[in-house]
Design an enzyme around this catalytic site. Structure first.
Site: not given
Ligand code: NAD
Length: 284
Positions: A98, A54, A121
């Site tokens: 995460q 990322k 997300d």
């Protein structure tokens, strides 16, 4: 039949080029680059790789990234107060925590703490609810990336028999909602599904997101199906494999994603698209 490859790596690279151009246009007109904050808690090996990918993708597209590496023993309050700060930070358009998180942290509480308009997300109940209503705002990255792959085939999705194997909140359930929105007839299978081969055999569009290497046999695949393998599993020999027996499935499917190089790069590219979307919604 030999399946055509759904080349996620190439499509993701094209998406990232488009984002890079858009970021440059923003800068040229005096608007700052979008900003993405990524929080990693602990030292999970797979998570470290995902976060590294990322970070690289942000650098390549010109998106500003802010990385927070917190120790595994961080307290829930410390993590929540970092999210509160990032929620208020005008340089941050997107916040990602995460997963997986260590056991002392309540995952739901963390996701719900992120401001929905910065939830790149797409896991917040608001964003999942909007998707369920068919009026999505920020869509979960992996299912949105899979939809882009399906659209790239040119096959009309409306009316197709779609089967999703796996029903997690992050992949399977939002995947089913995306396919429903595309007017597929959707079946969702999970650990308690009685006759998985029979369900899979009906699928004109098959999406598999379980995390069980080689669960789906080639002989189960409906001839001419589009097969998207979301699973990422580490084989004892070190190679990454999916949930579908790839070589055998290739002899029956019309389209198939490789692992690696299929869904994985699409997830990262879609995260950047969501970050750009979040920035454009915040600064309309
Ligand atoms: P999860 O463990 O949260 O959910 C797995 C789902 O599979 C559950 O709904 C479970 O009921 C179902 N399941 C388990 N065993 C089954 C069986 N034998 N038959 C049918 N269904 C079964 O997993 P997840 O977070 O949804 O991830 C699934 C896989 O996708 C993992 O391999 C993960 O690494 C991968 N993944 C890949 C990406 C990507 O970008 N490519 C993104 C997210 C997840």
């Amino acid at each position: 039949m030999t399946a055509q490859l759904l080349d996620g790596k190439a499509i993701a690279s094209h998406i990232q080029q488009t984002i890079r151009l858009r970021v440059q246009e923003r800068l040229a007109s005096g608007v700052r680059a979008p900003g993405l904050a990524v929080i990693l808690v602990g030292r999970d090996a797979a998570s470290e790789i995902y976060v590294r990918n990322k970070r690289r993708a942000c650098l390549e597209t010109g998106i500003n990234s802010f990385f927070y590496d917190l120790p595994a023993q961080v307290s829930p309050d410390e993590l929540l107060s970092l999210i509160d700060r990032l929620n208020e930070d005008p340089m941050v358009d997107g916040i990602l925590v995460q997963q997986p998180l260590p056991p002392q942290i309540d995952q739901e509480q963390v996701v719900e703490r992120i401001r929905p308009d910065k939830d790149v997300d797409g896991f917040h109940a608001y964003n999942l609810g909007r998707l369920a209503l068919g009026i999505p705002v920020l869509r979960p990255c992996t299912p949105r990336g899979v939809m882009t792959l399906l659209e790239s085939t040119g096959v009309v999705l409306r009316g197709q028999e779609a089967v999703v194997v796996g029903a997690s909140n992050v992949v399977g359930k939002p995947m089913a909602l995306e396919l429903l929105r595309a007017e597929c007839t959707v079946t969702v299978c999970h650990i308690a599904t009685r006759d998985l081969p029979e369900q899979v055999a009906r699928a004109e569009v098959l999406i598999v997101a379980v995390g069980h290497p080689h669960l789906i046999q080639g002989s189960w695949i409906r001839p001419g199906a589009i097969v998207v393998d979301v699973g990422i599993n580490r084989h004892p020999n070190g190679r990454l494999v999916g949930d579908v027996v790839f070589e055998a499935a290739c002899t029956r499917a019309a389209w198939i994603t490789p692992v690696p190089g299929g869904v994985g790069p699409m997830t990262v590219a879609t995260l950047l698209s969501n970050t750009l979307d979040a920035a454009e919604q915040l600064h309309r």
